[in-house]
Design a protein around this motif. Structure first.
Motif, PDB file in Angstrom:
ATOM      1  N   ILE A  58       0.842  -1.207   0.000  1.00 55.54           N
ATOM      2  CA  ILE A  58       0.000   0.000   0.000  1.00 55.54           C
ATOM      3  C   ILE A  58       0.875   1.254   0.000  1.00 55.54           C
ATOM      4  O   ILE A  58       1.800   1.376   0.799  1.00 55.54           O
ATOM      5  CB  ILE A  58      -0.967  -0.003   1.202  1.00 55.54           C
ATOM      6  CG1 ILE A  58      -1.943  -1.175   1.058  1.00 55.54           C
ATOM      7  CG2 ILE A  58      -1.722   1.330   1.299  1.00 55.54           C
ATOM      8  CD1 ILE A  58      -2.843  -1.413   2.250  1.00 55.54           C
ATOM      9  N   TYR A  63      -1.034  10.861   6.113  1.00 57.33           N
ATOM     10  CA  TYR A  63      -0.525  10.725   7.480  1.00 57.33           C
ATOM     11  C   TYR A  63      -1.076  11.825   8.378  1.00 57.33           C
ATOM     12  O   TYR A  63      -1.966  12.602   7.982  1.00 57.33           O
ATOM     13  CB  TYR A  63       1.014  10.645   7.439  1.00 57.33           C
ATOM     14  CG  TYR A  63       1.435   9.209   7.182  1.00 57.33           C
ATOM     15  CD1 TYR A  63       1.879   8.406   8.213  1.00 57.33           C
ATOM     16  CD2 TYR A  63       1.313   8.639   5.913  1.00 57.33           C
ATOM     17  CE1 TYR A  63       2.217   7.083   8.003  1.00 57.33           C
ATOM     18  CE2 TYR A  63       1.651   7.315   5.693  1.00 57.33           C
ATOM     19  CZ  TYR A  63       2.100   6.549   6.743  1.00 57.33           C
ATOM     20  OH  TYR A  63       2.423   5.232   6.535  1.00 57.33           O
ATOM     21  N   TRP A 346       5.107   0.258   7.826  1.00 54.28           N
ATOM     22  CA  TRP A 346       4.696   1.354   6.935  1.00 54.28           C
ATOM     23  C   TRP A 346       5.761   1.797   5.927  1.00 54.28           C
ATOM     24  O   TRP A 346       5.603   2.843   5.293  1.00 54.28           O
ATOM     25  CB  TRP A 346       4.267   2.552   7.793  1.00 54.28           C
ATOM     26  CG  TRP A 346       5.292   2.913   8.850  1.00 54.28           C
ATOM     27  CD1 TRP A 346       6.403   3.685   8.664  1.00 54.28           C
ATOM     28  CD2 TRP A 346       5.306   2.516  10.217  1.00 54.28           C
ATOM     29  NE1 TRP A 346       7.112   3.781   9.837  1.00 54.28           N
ATOM     30  CE2 TRP A 346       6.464   3.070  10.819  1.00 54.28           C
ATOM     31  CE3 TRP A 346       4.461   1.735  11.012  1.00 54.28           C
ATOM     32  CZ2 TRP A 346       6.795   2.870  12.160  1.00 54.28           C
ATOM     33  CZ3 TRP A 346       4.810   1.542  12.348  1.00 54.28           C
ATOM     34  CH2 TRP A 346       5.950   2.103  12.902  1.00 54.28           C
ATOM     35  N   LYS A 349       5.912   2.117   1.097  1.00 54.51           N
ATOM     36  CA  LYS A 349       5.527   3.326   0.346  1.00 54.51           C
ATOM     37  C   LYS A 349       6.637   4.364   0.321  1.00 54.51           C
ATOM     38  O   LYS A 349       6.711   5.203  -0.560  1.00 54.51           O
ATOM     39  CB  LYS A 349       4.252   3.938   0.952  1.00 54.51           C
ATOM     40  CG  LYS A 349       4.473   4.472   2.360  1.00 54.51           C
ATOM     41  CD  LYS A 349       3.225   5.060   2.979  1.00 54.51           C
ATOM     42  CE  LYS A 349       2.249   4.032   3.455  1.00 54.51           C
ATOM     43  NZ  LYS A 349       2.768   3.079   4.471  1.00 54.51           N
ATOM     44  N   SER A 392      -0.875   2.466  10.085  1.00 58.48           N
ATOM     45  CA  SER A 392      -1.520   1.480   9.191  1.00 58.48           C
ATOM     46  C   SER A 392      -2.796   1.040   9.876  1.00 58.48           C
ATOM     47  O   SER A 392      -3.619   1.874  10.214  1.00 58.48           O
ATOM     48  CB  SER A 392      -0.598   0.307   8.841  1.00 58.48           C
ATOM     49  OG  SER A 392      -0.037  -0.275   9.970  1.00 58.48           O
TER      50      SER A 392
HETATM   51  O1  PYC Z   1       1.334   1.474   5.665  1.00 55.07           O
HETATM   52  O2  PYC Z   1      -0.595   1.594   4.637  1.00 55.07           O
HETATM   53  C1  PYC Z   1       0.247   0.989   5.290  1.00 55.07           C
HETATM   54  C2  PYC Z   1      -0.006  -0.402   5.635  1.00 55.07           C
HETATM   55  C3  PYC Z   1      -1.132  -1.098   5.439  1.00 55.07           C
HETATM   56  C4  PYC Z   1      -0.898  -2.339   5.937  1.00 55.07           C
HETATM   57  C5  PYC Z   1       0.357  -2.409   6.422  1.00 55.07           C
HETATM   58  N1  PYC Z   1       0.900  -1.189   6.226  1.00 55.07           N
END
Ligand code: PYC
Ligand code: FAD
Length: 395
Positions: A58, A63, A346, A349, A392
């Motif tokens: 994802i 944020y 996280w 990305k 997340s």
């Molecule tokens: O950072 O968006 C995120 C995420 C979703 C699931 C694990 N990390």
């Protein structure tokens, strides 16, 4: 995709530990942006075999803190032409991202995030339950009557990508520019003399260097112990699973913190699903039946029509968690030892922007301005960068 160098050389300008997306991206930008290609990337396993190849892909920038939003927004911008940069299809697919709110308290947090996002030019807005239902008619927005959806934070730029291809693209790009990538090469020690790095020891011999970038995610405490740097990082397993492939069924990405569930549908048709961290510290990537059962139950609360769909496989990674759910990046008290860590659940990305900012930091021996909020010293100064409400799913 890249050469397999036969031997380690006795010295390099820069040694990068970890051939995940972050380490490879830093190598790529060191060579491309700073003309530093006397670099080796050391990987104890195989390229992309850590959390880079285990995550649920994802990409988003919705944020909570201004530091976080600016950082992830720059990353989302870099993602846009990364495939062209690499001449490789990364399957980058913009889907829209809904974070569901089931309580008044979470609606408040969504409003807060939306306002910070909009203020910094990031496309996020709070939508009501009717809009969620219209976008996803197959969702039971009452969640079986026990956790009604009241609304959501909708973030249009939310996207998914093919994780392995990102590692391959950065690896090939770095290799083309002269960087050496050594797989099956484990760092077993780091030499420090007079407060500065002088070399690293590996299972294949010793290397002299004055700059070491540590980008090892779930193995960070082992490496920081080697140089005597203390961080508040603790390791928890994070599990995920996929269904058998289905026809296109779910376009957006859905996250529910209250139900501890998130899901997207990959280009291959699999539903890619996850939940929150396992609730215990563990340096292991085992997966559990308990996780699969809990996640399926919550998926069925939201999407009862999936009851006939089979789970294809599950796995886990080791998440390097920080107390404020923001990363730890930049210079450390040991001269020449740089950290790109605390990426927990996280960091996928952030791969492009981490590579770019860490390359700048290593090349100039000065933290890039975008990572100022992520310094290790914030824990001693009590100036945390609190991202828990946006990291997340709920933890
Ligand atoms: O950072 O968006 C995120 C995420 C979703 C699931 C694990 N990390
Ligand atoms: P890694 O890819 O883990 O690379 C580190 C490498 O270091 C590994 O290959 C390891 O073998 C190597 N290494 C370790 N010790 C040594 C040593 N001593 N010597 C040499 N090499 C060593 N993030 C998102 O943004 N979106 C998501 O949807 C998302 N979902 C996730 C789902 C799961 C199940 C997991 C586990 C994580 C998820 N994440 C997500 C987080 C994300 O995967 C990581 O933050 C990110 O991939 C970290 O990349 P990295 O390059 O720093 O680490």
């Amino acid at each position: 995709m890249f050469r397999v160098p036969a031997r380690l050389r006795p010295a390099y300008d820069v040694v990068i530990i970890g051939a995940g997306g972050h380490g490879l991206a830093a190598a790529y930008y060191l060579a491309r942006e700073h003309g530093i290609s006397d670099v080796c990337v050391l990987e104890k396993g195989w390229l992309g075999g850590g959390n880079t190849g285990r995550n649920t892909t994802i990409v988003r920038s919705n944020y909570l803190t201004p530091e976080g939003v600016a950082f992830y927004d720059r990353s989302v911008q870099l993602w846009q032409d990364l495939g062209e940069d690499f001449d490789l299809n990364l399957f980058y697919s913009t889907r829209g991202h809904y974070t569901l709110a089931h309580t008044d308290a979470s609606i408040r947090t969504m409003r807060w995030r939306a306002e910070v996002n909009k203020h910094l030019g990031v496309d996020s807005e709070v939508v009501d339950a009717a809009a969620v239902q219209e976008a996803m008619p197959m969702m039971d927005i009452t969640c079986g009557g026990h956790a009604e959806v009241l609304g959501a934070l909708f973030h249009a730029p939310g996207a998914i990508a093919r994780h392995d291809a990102v590692a391959w693209g950065y690896g090939r790009g770095a290799d083309n520019r002269g960087v050496e990538i050594h797989q099956n090469t484990e760092v077993t020690g780091i030499d420090v003399e007079g407060g500065r790095v002088t070399g690293v020891r590996t299972n294949r011999g010793q290397i002299k260097t004055r700059k070491v970038l540590c980008a090892v995610a779930g193995s960070t405490p082992r490496l920081t112990d080697m140089v005597g740097v203390r961080t508040p990082i603790y390791i928890h397993p994070l599990q995920a699973m996929v269904s058998e492939p289905m026809k296109p069924w779910l376009d957006p990405i859905i996250v529910s913190g209250s139900l501890h569930v998130y899901v997207s549908q990959s280009a291959r048709g699999e539903l890619v699903m996850g939940a929150s961290l396992d609730p215990y510290e563990l340096h292991s990537s085992r997966s559990t039946l308990d996780f699969a059962e809990g996640l399926c139950a919550h998926m069925l609360d939201l999407f009862p029509s999936l009851s006939h769909v089979r789970v294809a496989r599950q796995w886990a990674g080791m998440a390097d968690m920080t107390p404020d759910f923001a990363p730890i990046m930049g210079k450390t008290p040991v001269e020449g030892f740089y950290l790109d860590s605390g990426w927990g659940t996280w960091g996928f990305k952030a791969t492009p922007i981490c590579g770019m900012t860490m390359a700048h930091t290593v090349a100039n021996d000065a933290n890039h301005p975008l990572i100022e909020g992520f310094n290790l010293s914030r824990f001693a100064d009590y100036r945390l960068t609190g991202e828990k409400g946006a990291a997340s799913v709920g933890h």
